[in-house]
Write an enzyme that holds these catalytic residues in place. Structure first.
Site, PDB file in Angstrom:
ATOM      1  N   GLY A   1       0.825  -1.209   0.000  1.00 50.57           N
ATOM      2  CA  GLY A   1       0.000   0.000   0.000  1.00 50.57           C
ATOM      3  C   GLY A   1       0.855   1.252   0.000  1.00 50.57           C
ATOM      4  O   GLY A   1       2.051   1.204  -0.268  1.00 50.57           O
ATOM      5  N   ASN A   2       0.227   2.386   0.268  1.00 44.47           N
ATOM      6  CA  ASN A   2       0.957   3.657   0.332  1.00 44.47           C
ATOM      7  C   ASN A   2       0.379   4.486   1.469  1.00 44.47           C
ATOM      8  O   ASN A   2      -0.606   4.097   2.083  1.00 44.47           O
ATOM      9  CB  ASN A   2       0.878   4.388  -1.011  1.00 44.47           C
ATOM     10  CG  ASN A   2      -0.546   4.706  -1.395  1.00 44.47           C
ATOM     11  OD1 ASN A   2      -1.195   5.542  -0.787  1.00 44.47           O
ATOM     12  ND2 ASN A   2      -1.053   4.003  -2.395  1.00 44.47           N
ATOM     13  N   ARG A   3       1.010   5.645   1.744  1.00 47.38           N
ATOM     14  CA  ARG A   3       0.650   6.407   2.935  1.00 47.38           C
ATOM     15  C   ARG A   3      -0.400   7.482   2.693  1.00 47.38           C
ATOM     16  O   ARG A   3      -0.614   8.347   3.543  1.00 47.38           O
ATOM     17  CB  ARG A   3       1.916   6.991   3.566  1.00 47.38           C
ATOM     18  CG  ARG A   3       2.850   5.886   4.102  1.00 47.38           C
ATOM     19  CD  ARG A   3       4.111   6.446   4.761  1.00 47.38           C
ATOM     20  NE  ARG A   3       3.818   7.583   5.569  1.00 47.38           N
ATOM     21  CZ  ARG A   3       4.331   8.807   5.398  1.00 47.38           C
ATOM     22  NH1 ARG A   3       5.198   9.020   4.451  1.00 47.38           N
ATOM     23  NH2 ARG A   3       3.974   9.781   6.182  1.00 47.38           N
TER      24      ARG A   3
END
Ligand code: C5P
Length: 221
Positions: A29-31
């Protein structure tokens, strides 16, 4: 108070970050927290638009008065955006979409006992949703707005990346946004430069994500 200048317009906003599963319990995923996209959806609704928010793992609640379509992966986001994008007057792609996904998804948890000291993941490219969207006809006068979240520290280099991306993706406007360990994602404020398809700087804005959202919506024809 701003006017209800978007009354009757259909605005599609994507927000958050996609997650690409590795196995039933893990993902890449990403932030992205979804805050900027949620602020755009809320601002558009307050200005009278009929808003559909495509929500990918938001860290904050969706605003009142918008229709929410939850998605998980880039491919789910693609399905929803292409379906809803056909009738939208404005599309804002604020979501951080994974460029790659694991080539295979294990049906059971990946076990270190079976993997040993190294685990090699093979990733494959996800479709570029914005490019696909701008390549398909939409409503007359539709405005498509993309985002470029970049870690490049130099302003001129950041703008050059943004201009190239605007042209490559065929968007009407591209919002360039510096991100990093402490900037952009998950913060309450933001600073942006918006470039046109032709590469001109059309506006710059900084402040709360809601203020930035209104500055972006002010650019709609
Ligand atoms: O190429 P890059 O990922 O920087 O482009 C960012 C813009 O493109 C964002 O508006 C994002 O929502 C969109 N995007 C997309 N499909 C992808 C990757 C990004 O539509 N696979």
């Amino acid at each position: 108070v701003r006017p209800r200048d978007l009354l009757g317009r259909r605005v599609l906003v994507t927000a958050g970050g996609t997650r690409e599963p590795l196995d039933p319990v893990r993902f890449i995923g990403n932030r992205s927290s979804g805050r900027q996209g949620v602020a755009i959806a809320a601002a558009a609704a307050a200005r009278g638009a009929e808003v559909v928010l495509v929500a990918a793992h938001l860290e904050i609640p969706a605003p009142q008065g918008v229709t929410v379509r939850e998605v998980g992966t880039a491919r789910e986001l693609r399905e929803t955006v292409l379906a809803e994008g056909a009738t939208a007057d404005v599309v804002v792609m604020a979501a951080a979409v994974a460029d790659y996904r694991p080539e295979t998804v294990a049906d059971a948890k990946i076990k270190k006992e079976a993997q040993g000291e190294e685990l090699v993941l093979r990733l494959v490219r996800n479709p570029d949703i914005l490019s696909e969207l701008t390549a398909t006809p939409g409503r007359d006068g539709r405005t498509v707005i993309g985002f470029a979240a970049e870690t490049e520290p130099d302003r001129d280099a950041l703008l050059a990346l943004g201009r190239a991306k605007a042209a490559r993706k065929g968007v009407d406007l591209l919002v360039v946004n510096r991100v990093g360990w402490t900037e952009g994602f998950a913060t309450e404020s933001n600073a942006i430069v918006v470039v046109s398809k032709g590469g001109d700087i059309v506006t710059e804005a900084s402040g709360s994500k809601r203020q930035v959202a209104d500055a972006i919506l002010d650019l709609l024809p």
